[in-house]
Design a protein around this motif. Structure first.
Motif, PDB file in Angstrom:
ATOM      1  N   VAL A   1      -2.162   4.471   5.575  1.00 14.14           N
ATOM      2  CA  VAL A   1      -2.428   3.918   4.053  1.00 14.14           C
ATOM      3  C   VAL A   1      -3.707   3.330   4.021  1.00 14.14           C
TER       4      VAL A   1
ATOM      5  N   ASP B   1       5.475   3.014  -1.769  1.00 16.96           N
ATOM      6  CA  ASP B   1       4.606   1.965  -1.731  1.00 16.96           C
ATOM      7  C   ASP B   1       5.499   0.909  -0.957  1.00 16.96           C
TER       8      ASP B   1
ATOM      9  N   SER C   1       0.779  -1.023   0.125  1.00 18.19           N
ATOM     10  CA  SER C   1       0.187   0.180  -0.111  1.00 18.19           C
ATOM     11  C   SER C   1       0.862   1.326   0.003  1.00 18.19           C
ATOM     12  N   ASN C   2       0.331   2.148  -0.440  1.00 13.29           N
ATOM     13  CA  ASN C   2       0.803   3.684  -0.723  1.00 13.29           C
ATOM     14  C   ASN C   2       0.833   4.258   0.562  1.00 13.29           C
ATOM     15  N   VAL C   3       1.837   5.088   1.248  1.00 14.31           N
ATOM     16  CA  VAL C   3       1.669   5.895   2.445  1.00 14.31           C
ATOM     17  C   VAL C   3       1.144   7.290   2.047  1.00 14.31           C
TER      18      VAL C   3
END
Length: 373
Positions: A137, A164, A125-127
């Motif tokens: 996230v 990511d 997942s993207n911060v």
């Protein structure tokens, strides 16, 4: 004539009250929490009217159209589209129900993350933001939190925005709306595939606490507890190490469940106190001392003496070398036979020209893969 008209009127008479009663007879009962099929028949600036078979069209506001942000209803719905809707509220004073798609996505997202947690899956997942406690996230549309203690990165926490990250689940609690994840555990698990207890690795001191030092070993952090630095007493790790010091350490425990790697230099000391008196000799003899440590573990596991364990290791090495030699010998015999036949044929039928075979040299290339965040 009058009687005929009266009779005709009586036969075909059907009032509005009769029609309403008939509708009530066949009307479905809708309750909040139900999931029903509906068809979009009118798009509104901030919502849409949906036909679900009720007397009055139901309404879905734009904020209930998705678990994600929606700026325009057409991003989610199209005219005449039929899909599932969640009944959010009961009828208002106008007899209109309020619907939601977001609630359906929300329930299914929690169901999905529970399944992923049960499978012990690694997700990416993207911060999108950070705060004092950690990083934020989104997983399956749900907001997740990575505590600062579970962020394993060389750069500052604030610089993670937009990155990511691989993540493992720590807590999935729909009732409390808590979705907690670990970046460190995901990295440790990946790194653990190439690590084992008793292995000597190189690392650098990343941080120092009163209870020990955190050592970076290829992008993941291991703890060198104060009790595992030396056989001699140490008041504080600050008296032994400095940040960025390069060390050789031995892995003494791998805990994939909690994402922890425990390290030791104490077990690498040729003589008690060498980490304090002569650190270079500890690193020079690290592999030799690690082998003795592995033999000790083997002896404990097998219930034998240390000398017997050393003999078992030696016997295993000899057997492996013998097996390799026999395999090579068999291969050489298989190659020699056709060469001898060829030589015999050449002797019987010599050629007028001498030929020389030039074997082609083959080169093997070893490619190492480095783990990098």
């Amino acid at each position: 004539m009058v009687n005929q008209q009266t009779k005709s009127t009586t036969d075909i008479g059907f009032t509005h009250e009769d029609f309403a009663a008939l509708l009530d007879k066949y009307d479905y009962h809708f309750s909040p929490g139900d999931i029903v099929a509906g068809t979009v028949f009118s798009m509104e600036p901030r919502g849409a009217l949906i036909d679900i078979g009720a007397k009055t069209a139901a309404y879905i506001p734009i904020q209930e159209m998705s678990i994600n942000r929606v700026d325009n209803p057409t991003e989610v719905l199209q005219a005449d589209e039929t899909r599932e809707f969640f009944i959010l509220t009961d009828e208002n004073e106008d007899g209109q129900l309020t619907l939601s798609i977001r609630r359906i996505e929300y329930m299914r997202a929690w169901e999905r993350v529970r399944q992923l947690q049960q499978e012990d899956a690694t997700v990416r997942s993207n911060v999108f933001a950070t705060n004092r406690g950690g990083a934020l996230v989104r997983i399956e549309g749900l907001r997740g939190f990575i505590p600062g203690s579970h962020i394993s990165a060389r750069e500052a926490k604030e610089d993670l925005v937009g990155e990511d990250l691989p993540l493992k689940f720590l807590e999935v609690d729909e009732e409390r709306n808590r979705l907690v994840l670990s970046h460190r555990r995901a990295l440790v698990e990946r790194k653990m595939n190439g690590l084992e207890v008793g292995q000597v690795v190189r690392g650098s001191v990343r941080g120092i606490k009163p209870y020990g030092a955190f050592i970076d070993i290829g992008g993941v952090s291991g703890l060198l507890h104060i009790s595992e630095i030396s056989h001699d007493h140490i008041d504080t790790p600050h008296s032994v190490f400095g940040v960025n010091d390069e060390l050789k350490v031995m892995i003494i425990d791998l805990d994939a469940e909690r994402g922890r790697i425990s390290l030791s230099t104490k077990q690498l000391e040729p003589e008690p106190g060498d980490m304090l008196k002569n650190r270079d000799i500890v690193f020079e003899k690290a592999e030799e001392m690690a082998e003795k440590y592995r033999q000790k573990l083997l002896a404990e596991a097998e219930g034998v003496t240390l000398e017997e364990a050393a003999a078992m290791v030696e016997e295993s090495v000899v057997n492996d070398e013998t097996a390799v030699e026999e395999t090579v010998a068999e291969g050489e015999e298989a190659v020699e036979e056709p060469v001898a036949e060829t030589a015999a044929e050449e002797t019987v039928e010599p050629t007028s020209e001498a030929t020389e075979d030039t074997p082609e040299d083959s080169e093997g290339e070893m490619v190492g893969a480095a783990v990098d965040e």
